[in-house]
Design an enzyme around this catalytic site. Structure first.
Site, PDB file in Angstrom:
ATOM      1  N   ASP A  96       0.919  -0.958  -0.020  1.00 22.97           N
ATOM      2  CA  ASP A  96      -0.075  -0.198   0.040  1.00 22.97           C
ATOM      3  C   ASP A  96       0.742   1.305   0.428  1.00 22.97           C
ATOM      4  O   ASP A  96       2.377   0.907   0.058  1.00 22.97           O
ATOM      5  CB  ASP A  96      -1.044  -0.127   0.944  1.00 22.97           C
ATOM      6  CG  ASP A  96       0.003   0.313   2.583  1.00 22.97           C
ATOM      7  OD1 ASP A  96       0.802   0.790   2.611  1.00 22.97           O
ATOM      8  OD2 ASP A  96      -0.602  -0.818   3.223  1.00 22.97           O
TER       9      ASP A  96
ATOM     10  N   HIS B  80       8.663  -5.222  -1.530  1.00 23.48           N
ATOM     11  CA  HIS B  80       7.786  -7.073  -1.608  1.00 23.48           C
ATOM     12  C   HIS B  80       6.637  -5.367  -3.129  1.00 23.48           C
ATOM     13  O   HIS B  80       6.266  -6.811  -3.365  1.00 23.48           O
ATOM     14  CB  HIS B  80       7.207  -7.176  -0.923  1.00 23.48           C
ATOM     15  CG  HIS B  80       7.288  -8.347   0.038  1.00 23.48           C
ATOM     16  ND1 HIS B  80       6.679  -8.895   0.946  1.00 23.48           N
ATOM     17  CD2 HIS B  80       8.999  -8.366   0.008  1.00 23.48           C
ATOM     18  CE1 HIS B  80       7.855  -9.396   1.780  1.00 23.48           C
ATOM     19  NE2 HIS B  80       8.759  -9.080   1.079  1.00 23.48           N
TER      20      HIS B  80
ATOM     21  N   THR C  31       4.232  -7.258  11.572  1.00 24.08           N
ATOM     22  CA  THR C  31       5.070  -8.622  10.865  1.00 24.08           C
ATOM     23  C   THR C  31       4.704  -9.568  11.186  1.00 24.08           C
ATOM     24  O   THR C  31       5.518  -9.882  12.625  1.00 24.08           O
ATOM     25  CB  THR C  31       6.122  -8.102   9.668  1.00 24.08           C
ATOM     26  OG1 THR C  31       6.462  -9.130   8.971  1.00 24.08           O
ATOM     27  CG2 THR C  31       6.979  -7.335  11.102  1.00 24.08           C
TER      28      THR C  31
HETATM   29  N1  APR Z   1      -0.519  -3.374  14.999  1.00 27.76           N
HETATM   30  C1  APR Z   1       0.134  -4.350  15.563  1.00 27.76           C
HETATM   31  N2  APR Z   1       0.123  -6.076  15.165  1.00 27.76           N
HETATM   32  C2  APR Z   1      -0.943  -6.058  14.159  1.00 27.76           C
HETATM   33  C3  APR Z   1      -2.040  -5.398  14.356  1.00 27.76           C
HETATM   34  C4  APR Z   1      -2.305  -4.124  14.519  1.00 27.76           C
HETATM   35  N3  APR Z   1      -3.610  -3.526  15.047  1.00 27.76           N
HETATM   36  N4  APR Z   1      -2.986  -6.508  13.772  1.00 27.76           N
HETATM   37  C5  APR Z   1      -2.534  -7.350  13.176  1.00 27.76           C
HETATM   38  N5  APR Z   1      -0.393  -7.463  13.199  1.00 27.76           N
HETATM   39  C6  APR Z   1      -0.198  -8.092  13.717  1.00 27.76           C
HETATM   40  C7  APR Z   1      -0.770  -9.131  13.735  1.00 27.76           C
HETATM   41  O1  APR Z   1      -0.174  -9.918  14.907  1.00 27.76           O
HETATM   42  C8  APR Z   1       0.809 -10.175  12.488  1.00 27.76           C
HETATM   43  O2  APR Z   1       1.785 -10.853  13.968  1.00 27.76           O
HETATM   44  O3  APR Z   1       0.512  -8.026  12.344  1.00 27.76           O
HETATM   45  C9  APR Z   1       1.454  -9.137  11.699  1.00 27.76           C
HETATM   46  C10 APR Z   1       0.791  -9.264  10.300  1.00 27.76           C
HETATM   47  O4  APR Z   1       1.519 -10.369   9.817  1.00 27.76           O
HETATM   48  P1  APR Z   1       1.389 -10.571   8.274  1.00 27.76           P
HETATM   49  O5  APR Z   1      -0.501 -10.699   7.705  1.00 27.76           O
HETATM   50  O6  APR Z   1       1.585 -12.153   8.311  1.00 27.76           O
HETATM   51  O7  APR Z   1       1.579 -10.129   7.678  1.00 27.76           O
HETATM   52  P2  APR Z   1       3.211  -9.843   7.026  1.00 27.76           P
HETATM   53  O8  APR Z   1       3.872 -10.086   8.378  1.00 27.76           O
HETATM   54  O9  APR Z   1       3.174  -8.264   6.535  1.00 27.76           O
HETATM   55  O10 APR Z   1       3.675 -10.325   6.248  1.00 27.76           O
HETATM   56  C11 APR Z   1       4.309 -10.845   5.158  1.00 27.76           C
HETATM   57  O11 APR Z   1       4.216 -12.049   3.770  1.00 27.76           O
HETATM   58  O12 APR Z   1       2.328 -12.620   1.811  1.00 27.76           O
HETATM   59  C12 APR Z   1       3.791 -12.288   2.357  1.00 27.76           C
HETATM   60  O13 APR Z   1       4.137 -10.418   0.447  1.00 27.76           O
HETATM   61  C13 APR Z   1       3.518 -10.727   1.866  1.00 27.76           C
HETATM   62  O14 APR Z   1       4.497  -8.631   2.715  1.00 27.76           O
HETATM   63  C14 APR Z   1       3.745  -9.930   2.837  1.00 27.76           C
HETATM   64  C15 APR Z   1       4.888 -11.034   3.777  1.00 27.76           C
END
Ligand code: APR
Length: 247
Positions: free
Chosen positions: A105, A120, A188
């Protein structure tokens, strides 16, 4: 907010690397990737986020990213306090700050961050598979869209790094990790390599490593701060800025 484990930043901080993931944008209304059902907006990740999925069914993949792009462009999707705080950090911290995001985004840019890398890719860009030229994009694309550079049908793809592909900007990110004093990982899950290993690179060079996330992940950061990003990130940024101002 619950501080799971705390350790003071007892060394001078001159250079910061921040890694963000989907959690930082969750409170802005953008769904994260790893919900408990293993689906991403009702699709299997293999179908919509791999080169094989795109080769199998380009229309489905285009449609999926067209929907994500249109969602991002809706009026109510806006940067939240966590995005704002990181922009403030970049502008007010007297040393180096590099923001690396896994997110596709544009909420960091809209909040005012300028020194940042999209490892990414970006939803608001497309790429010609023939020339590798990258174009800005706000409208939908399909398999039958004509490429702006080669005027050919079928050459356009989302400018997104899929599973099995090399993330962007890795040499620059690695250099920054090797020389930072503070590494912050925000929102993350730490499931996706190579971003999941960034804290180890920073730590091996004696940086202080902090995770700011809704829940503590399996990674061993020196400090874990749990809570919603819109609350804990502004508080942590304030702490960093105060620590450099105090004698
Ligand atoms: N505040 C802080 N953390 C949060 C919140 C919030 N409001 N809401 C969710 N989270 C946390 C979740 O607990 C989780 O640990 O954010 C994390 C999101 O994890 P993922 O959904 O796995 O996302 P991400 O780590 O960015 O994924 C990495 O995977 O699919 C691929 O390329 C894609 O960039 C992405 C990569």
């Amino acid at each position: 907010m619950q501080a799971v484990e705390s350790s003071p930043m007892n060394r001078p901080v001159k250079s910061i690397v921040v890694l963000t993931g989907a959690g930082i944008s969750a409170e802005s209304g953008i769904a994260t990737f790893r919900a408990s059902d293993g689906l991403w907006e009702n699709h299997r990740i293999e179908d919509v986020a791999t080169p094989e999925g795109f080769a199998r069914n380009p229309q489905l993949v285009h449609h999926f990213y067209n929907q994500r792009r249109q969602q991002l462009l809706q009026d109510h999707i806006r940067p939240n306090a966590a995005h704002m705080a990181l922009a403030r950090l970049e502008h007010e911290f007297p040393g180096e700050v590099l923001l690396v995001t896994q997110n596709v985004d544009n909420l960091h840019e809209r909040a005012g961050s300028r020194k940042m890398l999209h490892m990414h890719g970006e939803l608001l860009k497309m790429r010609c598979q023939e020339s590798n030229l990258v174009f800005d994009l706000r409208e939908d694309i399909g398999f039958d869209s004509v490429c702006r550079c080669c005027q050919t049908i079928g050459n356009l793809r989302p400018h997104i790094v899929w599973f099995g592909e090399m993330p962007f900007h890795m040499p620059q990110i690695t250099r920054a990790l090797e020389s930072c004093d503070l590494f912050m990982s925000i929102g993350t899950s730490g499931n996706v390599y190579p971003a999941s290993g960034f804290y180890q690179i920073a730590r091996s060079r004696h940086a202080h490593t902090v995770e700011l996330n809704l829940e503590q992940t399996a990674s061993s950061f020196e400090e874990h701060i749990c809570g919603p990003a819109s609350e804990i990130v502004p508080e942590f940024v304030e702490r960093v800025l105060c620590s450099v101002q105090s004698p």
